[in-house]
Write an enzyme that holds these catalytic residues in place. Structure first.
Site, PDB file in Angstrom:
ATOM      1  N   GLU A 118      -4.488   1.990  79.126  1.00 61.25           N
ATOM      2  CA  GLU A 118      -4.149   0.601  78.828  1.00 61.25           C
ATOM      3  C   GLU A 118      -3.836  -0.181  80.099  1.00 61.25           C
ATOM      4  O   GLU A 118      -4.216  -1.353  80.232  1.00 61.25           O
ATOM      5  CB  GLU A 118      -2.952   0.535  77.871  1.00 61.25           C
ATOM      6  CG  GLU A 118      -3.187   1.160  76.508  1.00 61.25           C
ATOM      7  CD  GLU A 118      -4.126   0.347  75.630  1.00 61.25           C
ATOM      8  OE1 GLU A 118      -4.596  -0.717  76.078  1.00 61.25           O
ATOM      9  OE2 GLU A 118      -4.395   0.787  74.501  1.00 61.25           O
ATOM     10  N   ASP A 136     -14.851   5.311  71.804  1.00 58.31           N
ATOM     11  CA  ASP A 136     -15.642   4.083  71.884  1.00 58.31           C
ATOM     12  C   ASP A 136     -16.036   3.643  73.288  1.00 58.31           C
ATOM     13  O   ASP A 136     -17.219   3.569  73.636  1.00 58.31           O
ATOM     14  CB  ASP A 136     -14.928   2.949  71.150  1.00 58.31           C
ATOM     15  CG  ASP A 136     -13.457   2.799  71.553  1.00 58.31           C
ATOM     16  OD1 ASP A 136     -12.990   3.578  72.387  1.00 58.31           O
ATOM     17  OD2 ASP A 136     -12.793   1.886  71.030  1.00 58.31           O
ATOM     18  N   GLU A 182      -7.663  -1.678  59.608  1.00 60.89           N
ATOM     19  CA  GLU A 182      -7.712  -0.679  60.665  1.00 60.89           C
ATOM     20  C   GLU A 182      -8.616   0.480  60.294  1.00 60.89           C
ATOM     21  O   GLU A 182      -9.256   1.074  61.147  1.00 60.89           O
ATOM     22  CB  GLU A 182      -6.303  -0.153  60.974  1.00 60.89           C
ATOM     23  CG  GLU A 182      -5.496  -1.026  61.910  1.00 60.89           C
ATOM     24  CD  GLU A 182      -6.031  -1.008  63.341  1.00 60.89           C
ATOM     25  OE1 GLU A 182      -5.454  -0.327  64.204  1.00 60.89           O
ATOM     26  OE2 GLU A 182      -7.043  -1.699  63.596  1.00 60.89           O
ATOM     27  N   GLU A 237     -12.916  -6.962  68.368  1.00 65.32           N
ATOM     28  CA  GLU A 237     -14.219  -6.295  68.496  1.00 65.32           C
ATOM     29  C   GLU A 237     -15.313  -6.932  67.645  1.00 65.32           C
ATOM     30  O   GLU A 237     -16.470  -7.039  68.073  1.00 65.32           O
ATOM     31  CB  GLU A 237     -14.088  -4.806  68.160  1.00 65.32           C
ATOM     32  CG  GLU A 237     -13.427  -3.970  69.234  1.00 65.32           C
ATOM     33  CD  GLU A 237     -11.927  -4.157  69.269  1.00 65.32           C
ATOM     34  OE1 GLU A 237     -11.309  -3.813  70.295  1.00 65.32           O
ATOM     35  OE2 GLU A 237     -11.349  -4.654  68.271  1.00 65.32           O
TER      36      GLU A 237
END
EC number: 3.2.1.-
Length: 936
Positions: free
Chosen positions: A150, A297, A391, A409
């Site tokens: 992150e 991802d 989610e 996204e």
């Protein structure tokens, strides 16, 4: 988060990037084929007018201003804004949210993450002020443990993106003339602080690092972890390589490449897939399921984008190898379902997570448009059903995990599909996203994440990626080239949508371009696309191409129930019967029992009447049958978890509808097993709130004149819930809200429960009763202190805001619109247990999380499933369960009495519903997969 980049840079300035033209690039130039040229060719496509596009673009700017100004006013220099309580989230001062808090490092995260968004939105003055604040105020030397992943994508990426646009503006000559690379110096400082995480023999980084002490013991309080996610270790190359090339210090790019090389070498060679979690010391796969969503991802994303930015052929070869495996095993259009890396014909789960919404955008960069359109359309249908993308959602498009933290996204993929196709349909999709954000997520102090998309309740959370990505992609969707102050095609987007200039590809090339991929595998070069596709080739004479692909999927969510057939089942064709599926199983069917025996699955009858399912792979008739048995057991676990959720009463909503909230604040409430069923009264119960005397509601109400025709507020404790309800109903209340007396309790940290009766007949209670934890209840109490008259709506799901009253209120003082002084957060929870009576003061209630699964009698080749006290929905005459696919999501189930729900199942009955053998597991299916040691 995941972002996609276009294969940009084909417009101007390409000549200086000589090495990238060794092969004939036909750039997908997301700007090469302008939307206007496509629209002109497609008069029937329903083109959006230029005025409407401009209006929507301006609306995005206004929304951004609302979010950004509230962060700067109420939260800065904190990392994030808490939009419900109008204050900053400072790590250590709020209840821990676990891994979510690893993004917070006391370094003004949201401001750094938003820097280049300001320039994309043409807010150059605000950008210049923001850069000065970052340089002056931000401290990167805090004694705090943060996520390497992150911090890299948000902070390092944010500093590099800010530096990229700062030098661009300086070169243009109007802004940033004072700038001398200060953001880059900070980025380099941060890069060195992340390097200690790479102190492993494998080269994979530790998942966390201390900004001040690295991984040194014991000061760092980290560096003992053994596992990391694939995306965590594989999403570094863009930022680290950019840092190396900006500064001329090669070590950053070298470390990131080493981590990527190690993951590539450890891929499963027969399937060419990677798992979700890997041991950073041994390279063993800890979780062997594989997909394109959470945990993996951006690893795939960065392989392709590293080729675009750095021009290294090995990255493209690796991506194409993985992509071929994804389309072979994971892609089941329009679904993308996780599989096992060693057994890729076997689905690992029956649900999808929202992070995979980035994948259509990545497929646009790859040039594989058809599956991108299909998956995007499926996701859009889910959004139209639930207002936001949950989610996680099942293959029949019901909610699996109900949260939505305002992830960008889907907006990202919408933008890239529009740029690739020019189809105005995607402008309408973007318009829907804007409307939903304003209608359901906008609150007086910003935008609040959705805690439960079913009820419309909020969480006191506005992540930095919302400002960094969502508004960037939405603005670019509606912006024309003349609306931009620079050419977006000269940059590539990182996974956090930060901008890195493509000219970095020829700057400070200190890394050898040795092709390491072919050392591990022989690649068929004919399978690889060495050029980016040109949209003029993709859509030569058919501007309606995208619409023709979408049309069959228009009703897929509401009217069909896709089964998610496994590749193994699909390959059987008209040959032997497909394997027995868990959803079809009937324990009373002798043929089914025989099939179970063949798969190595046996039934064990326990003395207390329960039955366990156990699989021993070695007892199966063949390895294929053993694999079918394993799949059957996993499906049973999934069905068990899903039906445990469905038998719970769903959470309810308390919506503050009076000034200045007007429905913009929604609190998640626990339901009651008595009183009005709000799911059957769609209008809900609306009224002003009043505090009762005595506050505990355990005796006759002494202020009935204040309570009559009001919704009564009372404190939990000292008597049964039903007794409180009877007392306020007698006093004339039209509803009741019980507020937890445990100071600081919140549905953020405690599972929501339903209030049970007192063992007596409760038919006399006719008013609705809801339960709020202490922090949520305090929001209403604080509102009463501030505004006196507070009106709320009790309902099963939040209703539309009172827009007429809100518009009238705009004539009032602007300051009044921000007088929400509630001190604590609100949130919602999917997890609903049951509490039948009030615990004594100081005693906490022990509530079991229905989503929690744990193994019972599980070892390397044995899995048990037992049925304990489960309520079984209705079955058909043959005893088979009703179809799981229904029009409505999570339809309320009839609530049985405790005696009925606790009754044991008698297996001698003629009707043996499938649910009666489902497990009472306490661990998620992924944990079961981690335990699996039997390599069939």
């Amino acid at each position: 988060m995941s972002g996609a980049a276009g294969c940009q840079g084909g417009g101007g300035g390409g000549g200086e990037r000589g090495h990238r033209w060794r092969r004939p690039w036909k750039l997908l130039a997301l700007g090469l084929l302008s939307a206007s040229s496509v629209l002109a060719a497609a008069p029937g496509a329903g083109a959006m007018s230029k005025e409407e596009k401009r209006r929507l673009g301006n609306q995005v700017l206004e929304m951004f201003d609302h979010a950004y100004s509230n962060y700067m006013e109420h939260a800065y220099p904190a990392d994030e804004l808490m939009p419900l309580t109008c204050r900053g989230r400072v790590r250590g001062q709020e209840p821990s949210r676990g891994d979510v808090d690893d993004a917070l490092g006391k370094f003004s995260l949201t401001l750094i993450d938003t820097l280049d968004t300001l320039v994309v939105l043409n807010k150059t003055k605000e950008f210049e002020e923001a850069v000065k604040k970052v340089i002056k105020d931000v401290n990167l030397d805090n004694d705090i443990v943060v996520s390497v992943f992150e911090t890299n994508i948000r902070v390092l990426g944010g500093l590099l993106g800010g530096h990229s646009v700062a030098i661009m503006l300086k070169e243009k000559g109007e802004y940033m003339q004072w700038y001398n690379g200060e953001l880059l110096h900070m980025a380099k400082e941060l890069g060195y602080k992340l390097l200690p995480a790479f102190n492993t023999t494998s080269g994979l980084p530790y998942p966390r690092v201390n900004l001040k002490f690295g991984v040194r013991h014991p000061e760092a309080r980290t560096g003992t972890e053994t596992d990391t996610c694939t995306a965590c270790a594989g999403t570094l190359i863009l930022e680290f390589a950019a840092l190396s090339r900006f500064t001329g210090t090669s070590i950053f790019e070298e470390y990131a490449r080493k981590a990527l090389d190690f993951i590539w070498e450890k891929r499963q060679r027969s399937s060419n897939l990677v798992g979700v979690t890997i041991n950073i010391h041994t390279g063993d796969w800890v979780r062997k399921d594989s997909g394109v969503g959470a945990g993996i991802d951006s690893y795939y994303e960065y392989l392709l984008k590293a080729y675009v930015l750095l021009g290294d052929d090995s990255f493209l070869e690796r991506f194409n190898t993985h992509y071929d495996a994804i389309m072979r095993y994971i892609s089941q259009p329009p679904l993308l379902l996780d599989v096992h890396i060693h057994k890729p014909m076997l689905n690992a789960r029956t649900w999808m997570d929202s992070l995979l919404a980035f994948f259509p955008g990545l497929q646009v960069l790859k040039g594989d448009i058809r599956p991108a359109i299909e998956t995007h359309e499926m996701l859009y249908q889910v959004i139209k059903k639930h207002n936001f993308l949950p989610e996680a959602f099942t293959t029949d498009f019901r909610v699996h995990w109900a949260q939505h933290p305002l992830r960008p996204e889907f907006a990202e993929s919408t933008y890239f599909l529009y740029k690739a196709t020019g189809d105005p349909y995607y402008l309408e999709v973007g318009k829907t996203l804007i409307e939903n954000l304003n209608k359901y997520a906008r609150v007086p102090c910003g935008f609040a994440a959705m805690k439960d998309v079913r009820t419309g309740s909020h969480e006191d959370r506005m992540d930095s990626f919302f400002l960094a990505e969502m508004f960037k992609y939405l603005y670019l969707l509606f912006a024309d080239k003349e609306d931009m102050i620079f050419d977006i095609e000269d940059y590539i987007f990182t996974t956090e949508a930060h901008l890195l200039p493509l000219w970095l590809s020829t700057t400070n090339q200190t890394i050898s371009k040795k092709n390491t991929t072919t050392e591990y595998t022989e690649l068929d070069d004919s399978n690889f696309d060495w050029t980016c596709p040109n949209t003029q080739i993709l859509f030569p004479n058919d501007p309606m191409f995208a619409q023709s692909i979408r049309e069959p999927l228009k009703n897929v969510v509401d009217k069909s129930c896709p089964r998610g057939i496994s590749r193994a089942e699909e390959s059987l064709g008209s040959g032997p019967k497909p394997p027995l599926r868990a959803r079809d199983f009937m324990a009373s069917n002798p043929e089914h029992l025989e099939i179970l025996k063949k798969m190595g699955v046996s039934l064990i009858h326990l003395k207390d009447g329960r039955v366990q399912l156990v699989q021993h792979a070695v007892q199966a008739a063949s390895s294929l049958d053993a694999e079918d048995g394993l799949r059957f057991m996993q499906e049973m676990i999934e069905l068990s978890s899903q039906q445990q959720k469905e038998q719970q009463l769903p959470p309810r909503a308390v919506q503050i509808v009076s000034h200045p909230f007007f429905g913009r604040v929604v609190l998640t409430a626990g339901p009651a097993q008595f009183g009005m069923d709000l799911s059957k009264h769609k209008a809900g119960t609306r009224g002003f709130v009043a505090t009762i005397k005595p506050y505990n509601g355990c005796s006759e109400i002494t202020n009935p004149e204040a309570v009559k025709e009001k919704i009564a507020l009372m404190q939990r404790g000292q008597c049964m819930f039903a007794e409180k309800a009877r007392n306020i109903q007698k006093a004339g209340a039209i509803g009741g809200i019980v507020i937890d007396d445990n100071e600081g309790s919140s549905s953020d940290t405690a599972p929501l429960f339903q209030m049970a009766g007192d063992g007596k007949n409760t038919d006399d209670i006719t008013i609705p009763m809801l339960f709020l934890f202490n922090k949520e209840g305090n929001i209403i109490l604080d509102a009463i202190r501030e505004y006196e008259a507070v009106e709320v709506l009790l309902s099963d799901k939040a209703k539309d805001r009172d827009l007429e009253m809100e518009n009238m209120d705009q004539n009032l003082s602007e300051n009044d619109s921000h007088k929400q002084n509630a001190e604590e957060a609100t949130s919602a929870s999917q997890d609903v247990g049951a509490v039948s009576e009030e615990p004594e003061e100081g005693e906490s209630s022990d509530v079991t999380d229905p989503d929690s699964l744990s193994p019972a009698n599980a070892d390397s080749d044995s899995v048990s499933i037992s049925n304990q006290d489960s309520y079984v929905p209705g079955t058909d005459k043959a005893g088979a369960p009703e179809p799981a696919c229904t029009r409505g999501d999570n339809q309320p189930q009839e609530q049985k009495t405790e005696a009925e729900s606790n009754s044991k199942v008698n297996w001698d009955n003629k009707v043996q519903p499938m649910e009666s053998i489902l497990a009472d597991w306490n661990e998620d299916i992924e944990a079961f997969e981690m335990m699996e040691k039997d390599e069939l």
